[in-house]
Each structure stands twice: as structure tokens, then as C-alpha cells.
Design a protein around this motif. Structure first.
Motif, PDB file in Angstrom:
ATOM      1  N   GLY A  80      -0.036  -5.535 -35.005  1.00 21.58           N
ATOM      2  CA  GLY A  80      -1.054  -5.922 -35.975  1.00 21.58           C
ATOM      3  C   GLY A  80      -1.986  -4.800 -36.369  1.00 21.58           C
ATOM      4  N   PHE A  81      -1.439  -3.590 -36.527  1.00 23.16           N
ATOM      5  CA  PHE A  81      -2.284  -2.430 -36.785  1.00 23.16           C
ATOM      6  C   PHE A  81      -2.852  -2.422 -38.191  1.00 23.16           C
ATOM      7  CE2 PHE A  81      -0.734  -0.831 -32.938  1.00 23.16           C
ATOM      8  CZ  PHE A  81       0.619  -1.094 -32.904  1.00 23.16           C
ATOM      9  N   ILE A  82      -4.046  -1.892 -38.285  1.00 21.05           N
ATOM     10  CA  ILE A  82      -4.643  -1.650 -39.588  1.00 21.05           C
ATOM     11  C   ILE A  82      -4.449  -0.195 -39.958  1.00 21.05           C
ATOM     12  CG2 ILE A  82      -6.806  -1.657 -40.884  1.00 21.05           C
ATOM     13  CD1 ILE A  82      -7.732  -3.925 -39.019  1.00 21.05           C
ATOM     14  N   VAL A  83      -4.560   0.681 -38.993  1.00 19.00           N
ATOM     15  CA  VAL A  83      -4.285   2.101 -39.168  1.00 19.00           C
ATOM     16  C   VAL A  83      -3.139   2.454 -38.223  1.00 19.00           C
ATOM     17  CG1 VAL A  83      -6.642   2.615 -39.822  1.00 19.00           C
ATOM     18  CG2 VAL A  83      -5.986   2.759 -37.436  1.00 19.00           C
ATOM     19  N   PRO A  84      -2.489   3.611 -38.389  1.00 20.50           N
ATOM     20  CA  PRO A  84      -1.377   3.964 -37.506  1.00 20.50           C
ATOM     21  C   PRO A  84      -1.755   3.892 -36.026  1.00 20.50           C
ATOM     22  CG  PRO A  84      -1.413   5.429 -39.375  1.00 20.50           C
ATOM     23  CD  PRO A  84      -2.652   4.582 -39.467  1.00 20.50           C
ATOM     24  N   PHE A  85      -0.822   3.401 -35.218  1.00 19.22           N
ATOM     25  CA  PHE A  85      -1.042   3.171 -33.796  1.00 19.22           C
ATOM     26  C   PHE A  85      -1.600   4.400 -33.098  1.00 19.22           C
ATOM     27  CE2 PHE A  85      -0.449   1.606 -29.639  1.00 19.22           C
ATOM     28  CZ  PHE A  85       0.234   2.545 -28.906  1.00 19.22           C
ATOM     29  N   THR A  86      -1.143   5.560 -33.492  1.00 15.01           N
ATOM     30  CA  THR A  86      -1.530   6.787 -32.812  1.00 15.01           C
ATOM     31  C   THR A  86      -3.041   7.047 -32.896  1.00 15.01           C
ATOM     32  OG1 THR A  86      -1.017   9.144 -32.602  1.00 15.01           O
ATOM     33  CG2 THR A  86      -1.168   8.255 -34.829  1.00 15.01           C
ATOM     34  N   TYR A  87      -3.727   6.417 -33.825  1.00 14.25           N
ATOM     35  CA  TYR A  87      -5.154   6.647 -33.985  1.00 14.25           C
ATOM     36  C   TYR A  87      -6.019   5.712 -33.139  1.00 14.25           C
ATOM     37  CZ  TYR A  87      -4.065   9.762 -37.816  1.00 14.25           C
ATOM     38  OH  TYR A  87      -3.590  10.803 -38.568  1.00 14.25           O
ATOM     39  N   TYR A  88      -5.376   4.761 -32.472  1.00 16.91           N
ATOM     40  CA  TYR A  88      -6.139   3.813 -31.661  1.00 16.91           C
ATOM     41  C   TYR A  88      -6.480   4.418 -30.304  1.00 16.91           C
ATOM     42  CZ  TYR A  88      -5.404  -0.113 -34.804  1.00 16.91           C
ATOM     43  OH  TYR A  88      -5.433  -0.956 -35.886  1.00 16.91           O
ATOM     44  N   THR A  89      -7.749   4.304 -29.921  1.00 13.81           N
ATOM     45  CA  THR A  89      -8.151   4.591 -28.546  1.00 13.81           C
ATOM     46  C   THR A  89      -7.919   3.331 -27.729  1.00 13.81           C
ATOM     47  OG1 THR A  89      -9.756   6.299 -29.092  1.00 13.81           O
ATOM     48  CG2 THR A  89     -10.108   5.092 -27.040  1.00 13.81           C
ATOM     49  N   PRO A 126       0.828  -1.204   0.000  1.00 11.76           N
ATOM     50  CA  PRO A 126       0.000   0.000   0.000  1.00 11.76           C
ATOM     51  C   PRO A 126       0.865   1.257   0.000  1.00 11.76           C
ATOM     52  CG  PRO A 126      -0.867  -1.601   1.543  1.00 11.76           C
ATOM     53  CD  PRO A 126       0.445  -2.150   1.062  1.00 11.76           C
ATOM     54  N   GLY A 127       0.496   2.204  -0.861  1.00 11.51           N
ATOM     55  CA  GLY A 127       1.291   3.412  -1.039  1.00 11.51           C
ATOM     56  C   GLY A 127       2.368   3.288  -2.090  1.00 11.51           C
ATOM     57  N   GLY A 128       2.580   2.093  -2.586  1.00  7.87           N
ATOM     58  CA  GLY A 128       3.618   1.856  -3.581  1.00  7.87           C
ATOM     59  C   GLY A 128       3.164   2.153  -4.995  1.00  7.87           C
ATOM     60  N   SER A 129       4.030   1.786  -5.945  1.00  8.48           N
ATOM     61  CA  SER A 129       3.781   2.079  -7.353  1.00  8.48           C
ATOM     62  C   SER A 129       4.077   0.865  -8.223  1.00  8.48           C
ATOM     63  CB  SER A 129       4.669   3.241  -7.811  1.00  8.48           C
ATOM     64  OG  SER A 129       4.399   4.420  -7.090  1.00  8.48           O
ATOM     65  N   LEU A 130       3.392   0.807  -9.335  1.00  8.13           N
ATOM     66  CA  LEU A 130       3.667  -0.169 -10.388  1.00  8.13           C
ATOM     67  C   LEU A 130       3.396   0.513 -11.729  1.00  8.13           C
ATOM     68  CD1 LEU A 130       1.959  -3.473  -9.165  1.00  8.13           C
ATOM     69  CD2 LEU A 130       4.412  -3.089  -9.412  1.00  8.13           C
ATOM     70  N   ARG A 131       4.081   0.028 -12.769  1.00  7.91           N
ATOM     71  CA  ARG A 131       3.796   0.506 -14.116  1.00  7.91           C
ATOM     72  C   ARG A 131       3.443  -0.684 -14.997  1.00  7.91           C
ATOM     73  NH1 ARG A 131       7.530   3.642 -18.588  1.00  7.91           N
ATOM     74  NH2 ARG A 131       8.484   1.568 -18.716  1.00  7.91           N
ATOM     75  N   LEU A 132       2.244  -0.646 -15.551  1.00 11.17           N
ATOM     76  CA  LEU A 132       1.806  -1.689 -16.471  1.00 11.17           C
ATOM     77  C   LEU A 132       2.087  -1.252 -17.909  1.00 11.17           C
ATOM     78  CD1 LEU A 132      -1.671  -2.597 -14.930  1.00 11.17           C
ATOM     79  CD2 LEU A 132       0.602  -3.427 -14.295  1.00 11.17           C
ATOM     80  N   SER A 133       2.400  -2.234 -18.742  1.00 10.75           N
ATOM     81  CA  SER A 133       2.647  -1.975 -20.156  1.00 10.75           C
ATOM     82  C   SER A 133       1.683  -2.791 -21.003  1.00 10.75           C
ATOM     83  CB  SER A 133       4.077  -2.356 -20.533  1.00 10.75           C
ATOM     84  OG  SER A 133       5.017  -1.620 -19.792  1.00 10.75           O
ATOM     85  N   CYS A 134       1.283  -2.234 -22.121  1.00 15.46           N
ATOM     86  CA  CYS A 134       0.441  -2.930 -23.091  1.00 15.46           C
ATOM     87  C   CYS A 134       1.078  -2.746 -24.465  1.00 15.46           C
ATOM     88  CB  CYS A 134      -0.974  -2.371 -23.070  1.00 15.46           C
ATOM     89  SG  CYS A 134      -2.062  -3.066 -24.327  1.00 15.46           S
ATOM     90  N   ALA A 135       1.729  -3.788 -24.942  1.00 17.18           N
ATOM     91  CA  ALA A 135       2.370  -3.746 -26.257  1.00 17.18           C
ATOM     92  C   ALA A 135       1.370  -4.199 -27.313  1.00 17.18           C
ATOM     93  CB  ALA A 135       3.598  -4.644 -26.273  1.00 17.18           C
ATOM     94  N   ILE A 136       1.212  -3.390 -28.345  1.00 28.66           N
ATOM     95  CA  ILE A 136       0.162  -3.622 -29.335  1.00 28.66           C
ATOM     96  C   ILE A 136       0.788  -3.844 -30.712  1.00 28.66           C
ATOM     97  CG2 ILE A 136      -1.956  -2.697 -30.337  1.00 28.66           C
ATOM     98  CD1 ILE A 136      -2.236  -0.952 -27.849  1.00 28.66           C
ATOM     99  N   ARG A 166       0.996   7.030 -23.850  1.00 29.25           N
ATOM    100  CA  ARG A 166       1.240   6.254 -25.071  1.00 29.25           C
ATOM    101  C   ARG A 166       2.644   6.558 -25.578  1.00 29.25           C
ATOM    102  NH1 ARG A 166      -2.601   5.228 -29.233  1.00 29.25           N
ATOM    103  NH2 ARG A 166      -3.998   6.793 -28.324  1.00 29.25           N
ATOM    104  N   ASP A 167       3.374   5.535 -25.984  1.00 27.05           N
ATOM    105  CA  ASP A 167       4.679   5.700 -26.643  1.00 27.05           C
ATOM    106  C   ASP A 167       4.507   5.205 -28.075  1.00 27.05           C
ATOM    107  OD1 ASP A 167       7.270   5.337 -27.703  1.00 27.05           O
ATOM    108  OD2 ASP A 167       8.100   5.040 -25.701  1.00 27.05           O
ATOM    109  N   ASN A 168       4.398   6.138 -28.999  1.00 24.32           N
ATOM    110  CA  ASN A 168       4.092   5.747 -30.378  1.00 24.32           C
ATOM    111  C   ASN A 168       5.220   4.944 -31.044  1.00 24.32           C
ATOM    112  OD1 ASN A 168       1.449   6.764 -30.558  1.00 24.32           O
ATOM    113  ND2 ASN A 168       2.237   8.825 -30.834  1.00 24.32           N
ATOM    114  N   PRO A 169       6.498   5.333 -30.918  1.00 27.95           N
ATOM    115  CA  PRO A 169       7.548   4.507 -31.547  1.00 27.95           C
ATOM    116  C   PRO A 169       7.577   3.084 -31.000  1.00 27.95           C
ATOM    117  CG  PRO A 169       8.394   6.671 -31.023  1.00 27.95           C
ATOM    118  CD  PRO A 169       7.054   6.557 -30.353  1.00 27.95           C
ATOM    119  N   GLU A 170       7.287   2.925 -29.699  1.00 26.78           N
ATOM    120  CA  GLU A 170       7.322   1.600 -29.083  1.00 26.78           C
ATOM    121  C   GLU A 170       6.007   0.856 -29.243  1.00 26.78           C
ATOM    122  OE1 GLU A 170       9.931   0.037 -27.723  1.00 26.78           O
ATOM    123  OE2 GLU A 170      11.160   1.758 -28.353  1.00 26.78           O
TER     124      GLU A 170
END
Length: 114
Positions: free
Chosen positions: A26-35, A14-24, A74-78
């Protein structure tokens, strides 16, 4: 086909931190356009929306329980979306899922306990 892979879950105090990542991929359109959204599901409870980052604008929206503690970015290059979780509470314990384009990731477990 779009694929999502979450990582970064684990045990935090409790009181600590974590960082979750979601690597995506198979895009159909550029990643930056995904919600992209982060959901969570605690044991015995329904899945709930936690945070959203809107495609093209990168506007962010948070649920009340996490507002001011969690940050979605969001990290677009990654091709990755992050959920930075600070000031964690035991009630944040849940499986966290990434979601976009009707596709769910497999989930990553977050356990907040002393």
C-alpha cells in the motif's frame, strides 16, 4: 493505505536465532524511501524501539540491548524488512512490532526459553 504483516516469531532457546519478517504493502511513495522500525513490548513493560532502517540511505540504528546481536535489513523487490536476531536471551522475550508511516503491524511473539 499502508499495511504491515509480521511473521517469523516463535520459541527459541537461549543463544539461538530467529528471523522476523515485515511485509509492507500500500505504498504512496517507493518502498525504498520508507523508514521502518522494529519495536518490542515485553509483558508488563512499555513498548521500546529496537532497530531502525532509514529510508533512502538504509542507515541502521540499534538500541543498546540488541546492538551486535540483531540486524535489520530491507529487501526492496520483496517489499519486506527483516530483523535477524542472534544470540537470543530470555530478556528478548516480547511481542515484536513493525512500524512505518504511522502504521503498526499486528505483532509477532518471540519467546526465548530453555
Amino acid at each position: 493505505q499502508v499495511q504491515l504483516v509480521e511473521s517469523g516469531g516463535g520459541l527459541a532457546q537461549p543463544g539461538g536465532s530467529l528471523r522476523l519478517s515485515c511485509a509492507i504493502s500500500g505504498f504512496i511513495v517507493p518502498f525504498t524511501y520508507y523508514t521502518v522500525k522494529w519495536f518490542r513490548q515485553a509483558p508488563g513493560k512499555e513498548r521500546e524501539l529496537v532497530a531502525t532502517i532509514v529510508g533512502a540511505t538504509d542507515d541502521t540504528i540499534y538500541s543498546d540491548p540488541v546492538k551486535g546481536r540483531f540486524t535489520i535489513t530491507r529487501d526492496n523487490p520483496e517489499k519486506t524488512v527483516y530483523l535477524e536476531m542472534n544470540s537470543l536471551k530470555p530478556e528478548d522475550t516480547a511481542v515484536y512490532y513493525c512500524y512505518t508511516a504511522t502504521i503498526w503491524g499486528q505483532g509477532t511473539m518471540v519467546n526465548v526459553s530453555s
